[in-house]
Write a protein that holds these residues in place. Structure first.
Motif, PDB file in Angstrom:
ATOM      1  N   GLU A 400      27.973  49.488  75.586  1.00  0.00           N
ATOM      2  CA  GLU A 400      28.316  49.286  76.993  1.00  0.00           C
ATOM      3  C   GLU A 400      28.599  47.825  77.342  1.00  0.00           C
ATOM      4  O   GLU A 400      29.354  47.544  78.283  1.00  0.00           O
ATOM      5  CB  GLU A 400      27.198  49.837  77.881  1.00  0.00           C
ATOM      6  CG  GLU A 400      25.869  49.092  77.827  1.00  0.00           C
ATOM      7  CD  GLU A 400      25.054  49.345  76.569  1.00  0.00           C
ATOM      8  OE1 GLU A 400      24.082  48.594  76.335  1.00  0.00           O
ATOM      9  OE2 GLU A 400      25.381  50.294  75.824  1.00  0.00           O
ATOM     10  N   TYR A 401      28.019  46.890  76.580  1.00  0.00           N
ATOM     11  CA  TYR A 401      28.290  45.474  76.862  1.00  0.00           C
ATOM     12  C   TYR A 401      29.707  45.106  76.421  1.00  0.00           C
ATOM     13  O   TYR A 401      30.395  44.332  77.090  1.00  0.00           O
ATOM     14  CB  TYR A 401      27.249  44.603  76.167  1.00  0.00           C
ATOM     15  CG  TYR A 401      27.194  43.177  76.665  1.00  0.00           C
ATOM     16  CD1 TYR A 401      27.306  42.879  78.014  1.00  0.00           C
ATOM     17  CD2 TYR A 401      27.012  42.115  75.780  1.00  0.00           C
ATOM     18  CE1 TYR A 401      27.248  41.570  78.471  1.00  0.00           C
ATOM     19  CE2 TYR A 401      26.948  40.803  76.228  1.00  0.00           C
ATOM     20  CZ  TYR A 401      27.073  40.538  77.578  1.00  0.00           C
ATOM     21  OH  TYR A 401      27.025  39.240  78.029  1.00  0.00           O
ATOM     22  N   ASP A 402      30.159  45.671  75.302  1.00  0.00           N
ATOM     23  CA  ASP A 402      31.561  45.492  74.917  1.00  0.00           C
ATOM     24  C   ASP A 402      32.481  46.069  75.987  1.00  0.00           C
ATOM     25  O   ASP A 402      33.501  45.467  76.344  1.00  0.00           O
ATOM     26  CB  ASP A 402      31.834  46.185  73.580  1.00  0.00           C
ATOM     27  CG  ASP A 402      31.114  45.533  72.421  1.00  0.00           C
ATOM     28  OD1 ASP A 402      31.502  44.416  72.039  1.00  0.00           O
ATOM     29  OD2 ASP A 402      30.160  46.134  71.899  1.00  0.00           O
ATOM     30  N   ALA A 403      32.127  47.259  76.487  1.00  0.00           N
ATOM     31  CA  ALA A 403      32.936  47.879  77.538  1.00  0.00           C
ATOM     32  C   ALA A 403      32.984  46.996  78.781  1.00  0.00           C
ATOM     33  O   ALA A 403      34.014  46.914  79.465  1.00  0.00           O
ATOM     34  CB  ALA A 403      32.377  49.258  77.879  1.00  0.00           C
ATOM     35  N   ALA A 404      31.870  46.321  79.078  1.00  0.00           N
ATOM     36  CA  ALA A 404      31.841  45.431  80.238  1.00  0.00           C
ATOM     37  C   ALA A 404      32.788  44.244  80.053  1.00  0.00           C
ATOM     38  O   ALA A 404      33.461  43.814  80.998  1.00  0.00           O
ATOM     39  CB  ALA A 404      30.411  44.939  80.473  1.00  0.00           C
ATOM     40  N   TRP A 405      32.848  43.706  78.838  1.00  0.00           N
ATOM     41  CA  TRP A 405      33.773  42.601  78.584  1.00  0.00           C
ATOM     42  C   TRP A 405      35.225  43.074  78.661  1.00  0.00           C
ATOM     43  O   TRP A 405      36.119  42.311  79.052  1.00  0.00           O
ATOM     44  CB  TRP A 405      33.481  41.962  77.236  1.00  0.00           C
ATOM     45  CG  TRP A 405      32.292  41.046  77.290  1.00  0.00           C
ATOM     46  CD1 TRP A 405      31.039  41.297  76.834  1.00  0.00           C
ATOM     47  CD2 TRP A 405      32.250  39.744  77.882  1.00  0.00           C
ATOM     48  NE1 TRP A 405      30.210  40.240  77.093  1.00  0.00           N
ATOM     49  CE2 TRP A 405      30.929  39.260  77.736  1.00  0.00           C
ATOM     50  CE3 TRP A 405      33.185  38.944  78.516  1.00  0.00           C
ATOM     51  CZ2 TRP A 405      30.530  38.018  78.201  1.00  0.00           C
ATOM     52  CZ3 TRP A 405      32.795  37.692  78.985  1.00  0.00           C
ATOM     53  CH2 TRP A 405      31.485  37.246  78.826  1.00  0.00           C
ATOM     54  N   ILE A 406      35.477  44.325  78.297  1.00  0.00           N
ATOM     55  CA  ILE A 406      36.827  44.865  78.477  1.00  0.00           C
ATOM     56  C   ILE A 406      37.166  44.933  79.961  1.00  0.00           C
ATOM     57  O   ILE A 406      38.282  44.583  80.384  1.00  0.00           O
ATOM     58  CB  ILE A 406      36.947  46.250  77.812  1.00  0.00           C
ATOM     59  CG1 ILE A 406      36.805  46.122  76.292  1.00  0.00           C
ATOM     60  CG2 ILE A 406      38.284  46.905  78.155  1.00  0.00           C
ATOM     61  CD1 ILE A 406      36.820  47.441  75.551  1.00  0.00           C
ATOM     62  N   LEU A 407      36.211  45.377  80.784  1.00  0.00           N
ATOM     63  CA  LEU A 407      36.432  45.376  82.232  1.00  0.00           C
ATOM     64  C   LEU A 407      36.697  43.963  82.743  1.00  0.00           C
ATOM     65  O   LEU A 407      37.540  43.755  83.624  1.00  0.00           O
ATOM     66  CB  LEU A 407      35.218  45.968  82.951  1.00  0.00           C
ATOM     67  CG  LEU A 407      35.075  47.484  82.954  1.00  0.00           C
ATOM     68  CD1 LEU A 407      33.776  47.882  83.655  1.00  0.00           C
ATOM     69  CD2 LEU A 407      36.264  48.146  83.638  1.00  0.00           C
ATOM     70  N   ARG A 408      35.978  43.006  82.194  1.00  0.00           N
ATOM     71  CA  ARG A 408      36.173  41.615  82.620  1.00  0.00           C
ATOM     72  C   ARG A 408      37.580  41.134  82.255  1.00  0.00           C
ATOM     73  O   ARG A 408      38.217  40.405  83.018  1.00  0.00           O
ATOM     74  CB  ARG A 408      35.112  40.720  81.984  1.00  0.00           C
ATOM     75  CG  ARG A 408      35.022  39.325  82.607  1.00  0.00           C
ATOM     76  CD  ARG A 408      33.714  38.652  82.241  1.00  0.00           C
ATOM     77  NE  ARG A 408      33.574  37.334  82.843  1.00  0.00           N
ATOM     78  CZ  ARG A 408      33.177  37.103  84.090  1.00  0.00           C
ATOM     79  NH1 ARG A 408      32.884  38.126  84.875  1.00  0.00           N
ATOM     80  NH2 ARG A 408      33.072  35.881  84.566  1.00  0.00           N
TER      81      ARG A 408
END
Length: 642
Positions: A400-408
């Motif tokens: 989920e932290y990788d997914a958050a960086w994709i959102l960023r």
């Protein structure tokens, strides 16, 4: 103000999938999209190939003694072909109805069950249209005992597909092979068959991995009226492909070609063997293994393209990263975490592309224990521990932290993926202890019927990517993401797992989630909490059973209170009827009618974003919200403090 998605995505997962072992999947499993039956494609026997004499087949290590029963013969493919993560340009053709792309073992391998087994004495990287205990009969066998003369040949051709694209095809043909020749201590002369394997050159400029096809011709002696025996032993062979053994666990890494047109999960576990001829159910039908799209470029580690949308033929082919990285990549990562079914971990596959902050490498040591490689290297082959002897041992995971960086990245707050710098966050003059590193629980609201509502806050402020995962020991009825103009959040839940990825400027006064739960225990426990890649421990909340019991009548509450952006108003209706909910200022002026409608006896939730009837933001202060209808007139207060 943003439009709110009141309910997070709840994933329904078929029980069969949920119960699969949560280990790294076999490599060939991830290399092929499906196994299908291609119809109306007749068997095409060729006569212009290079014939390999029976005397040329032999076993290692010296390959200097003829072995017409179990021997191999090495040939060139004529093009590069990727299989099991490696690129090959040669193959060893076996008398026993298969080819191996890796050098074969020195021991004979007539046992077709070796497709499903992993041992040093069995061949690896195998492509087997009809693996069995066969015999290559030559003229000597014909003149001495009357056997049908066999012929094994190969060729590499160029052909054009239906779209006019040219590609090379490597074909091996076993003609009149004496298949499964031994029965009850007797050689069966009539047991002969014809079949082929075809390796197709890849269309993909970034990968050498092509399709594989099995074709089957006739059985029984042709033009041999002197052989009156009609027995052809077609049972007990196998048709499939095999890699180099599973990364974790026992058993081989295989796909069973007999499981065509079915869930490919079955093909990786079922050990069905052949029964009737043809294995493809007809000489005009072929078994096709369709290669998955791969990106054989090391620089693309962590580029965010989890769904391969930039691959040839896909939606964002030949487009820049700003186009091929989308919220669908975020969804795929969140789904994998929520369901507990990880993304394909092998290099150049889904997790390889999803590991955007380059801390998802891991391997299994000799004891079978998972070991994380924490150093964030630019190239995946850098900084590997000494006990890794092959890059194929290196696996990848995304969370989920990788997914958050994709959102960023999608929100244009970082310039590219992968993101390896730690300098994208600017906290200004905030004290270090104010930076969020955990979640905290808000005040629980009892909704009646054993249901509660619980807001989840950060324990400090955060101005960057946010990834949270935890389990809860209660039934998840609803998960509401709490967004503002400064934040962007995506949430998924499944069973007892909740996963959040977000980006923006988060405060510690507004919740990030509001959970609606049905209690199953006296204590509410949030466990396995992971906050921005850090395991941060568990949280516990003792449930007030007295309040819980009294919450069966009509109740009215809002969460959070006070609030800065939005608040969720909860109405527990004891009796069905027509109700209205409105917000007033302290002077009694109507500010906003939230609803006026028929409601069933149940818990209902409504979001108010602090705006009036015209959509304008109202001033800070105390507001009264009133519920009327069916003989009910109740009110509560809430505080807006932007």
């Amino acid at each position: 103000m943003k439009k709110f998605l009141l309910s997070a995505i709840m994933i329904a997962v078929i029980a069969v999938i949920v119960n699969l072992p949560q280990t790294a999947i076999a490599q060939v499993f991830g290399e092929f999209n499906n196994i299908t039956l291609v119809e109306n494609k007749p068997y095409d026997e060729f006569t212009d190939g290079t014939v390999i004499p029976a005397s040329a087949f032999s076993l290692g290590p010296n390959f200097n003694e003829t072995n017409k029963k179990d021997g191999y013969y090495r040939v060139n493919l004529g093009f590069d072909f990727e299989f099991n993560g490696e690129i090959f340009n040669q193959a060893w053709i076996s008398v026993n109805g298969y080819i191996t792309l890796s050098p074969p073992p020195y021991l004979p391998s007539p046992n077709p069950q070796a497709l499903f087994l992993d041992a040093n004495s069995y061949p690896t990287n195998v492509v087997a249209p009809f693996w069995g205990d066969h015999y290559y009969r030559d003229e000597t066998d014909f003149f001495t005992n009357g056997y049908v003369v066999s012929e094994i040949s190969y060729k590499t051709i160029s052909e054009f597909d239906s779209t006019g694209v040219e590609r090379k095809v490597f074909i091996v043909q076993w003609k009149d092979l004496n298949i499964n020749y031994r029965l009850d201590d007797e050689d069966v002369k009539s047991s002969v068959a014809n079949f082929q394997v075809r390796l197709y050159e890849s269309y993909d400029e970034y990968s050498k991995q092509g399709d594989i096809e099995f074709a089957y011709g006739s059985i029984g002696p042709r033009n041999r009226p002197d052989i009156t025996d009609t027995r052809v032993i077609t049972r007990g062979a196998v048709a499939g492909i095999k890699g180099e053994g599973k990364i974790v666990g026992e058993g081989a890494d295989f796909l069973n070609g007999l499981l065509f047109d079915q869930d490919i999960e079955l093909a990786s576990t079922r050990t069905d063997v052949t029964q009737n001829w043809q294995p493809s159910t007809g000489s005009d039908k072929r078994i096709l293994f369709t290669a998955s799209i791969r990106f054989n470029v090391a620089e693309w580690w962590g580029d965010g393209d989890v769904d391969f949308s930039k691959a040839i033929g896909n939606k964002h082919y030949n487009m820049p990263q700003s186009r091929f990285v989308t919220v669908n990549d975020v969804r795929l990562i969140l789904k994998s975490v929520a369901t507990g079914i990880p993304l394909d971990p092998v290099r150049r596959r889904a997790a390889y592309h999803g590991d955007v902050n380059h801390n998802g490498r891991y391997y299994y040591n000799t004891a079978g224990e998972k070991v994380n490689i924490t150093r964030r290297s630019k190239v995946f082959t850098d900084d590997l521990p000494n006990e890794i002897s092959s890059i194929k041992q290196v696996l990848f995971e995304a969370n989920e932290y990788d997914a958050a960086w994709i959102l960023r990245y999608i929100g244009a707050r970082i310039v590219e993926l992968p993101w390896l710098l730690d300098t994208s966050v600017n906290y200004g003059k905030l004290a270090a202890e104010e930076h969020a590193n955990h979640i905290k629980l808000g005040n629980i609201t009892y909704l009646g019927n054993g249901s509660v509502q619980l807001p989840i806050y950060l324990n400090g402020t955060l101005n960057q990517a946010l990834g949270i995962r935890f389990n809860v020991n209660a039934d998840i009825l609803d998960v509401i993401k709490y967004e503002s103009d400064a934040t962007n959040i995506m949430v998924m839940s499944n069973a007892n797992t909740i996963v959040l990825s977000g980006d923006g400027k988060f405060s510690n006064t507004d919740p990030v989630l509001i959970l609606t739960l049905r209690l199953t225990d006296a204590d509410l426990n949030l466990t396995n909490i992971r906050f921005n890649d850090n395991e941060v421990g568990d949280l516990n909340l003792v449930v007030n059973t007295i309040e819980k019991g009294e919450a069966t009548a009509l109740t009215l509450s809002n969460t959070p209170n006070p609030f800065a952006e939005n608040t969720l108003i909860n109405v527990n209706i004891a009796q069905s009827g027509n109700y209205s909910l409105s917000v007033y200022d302290l002077q009694g002026n109507l500010v906003k009618e939230i609803f006026n409608e028929d409601l069933t006896a149940d818990v209902h939730s409504y979001m108010w974003n602090g705006s009036d009837m015209n959509g304008k933001n109202v001033a800070n202060g105390v507001y009264i919200y009133k519920l009327r209808g069916s003989g009910v007139n109740v009110s509560e207060t809430m505080i807006l403090n932007r």
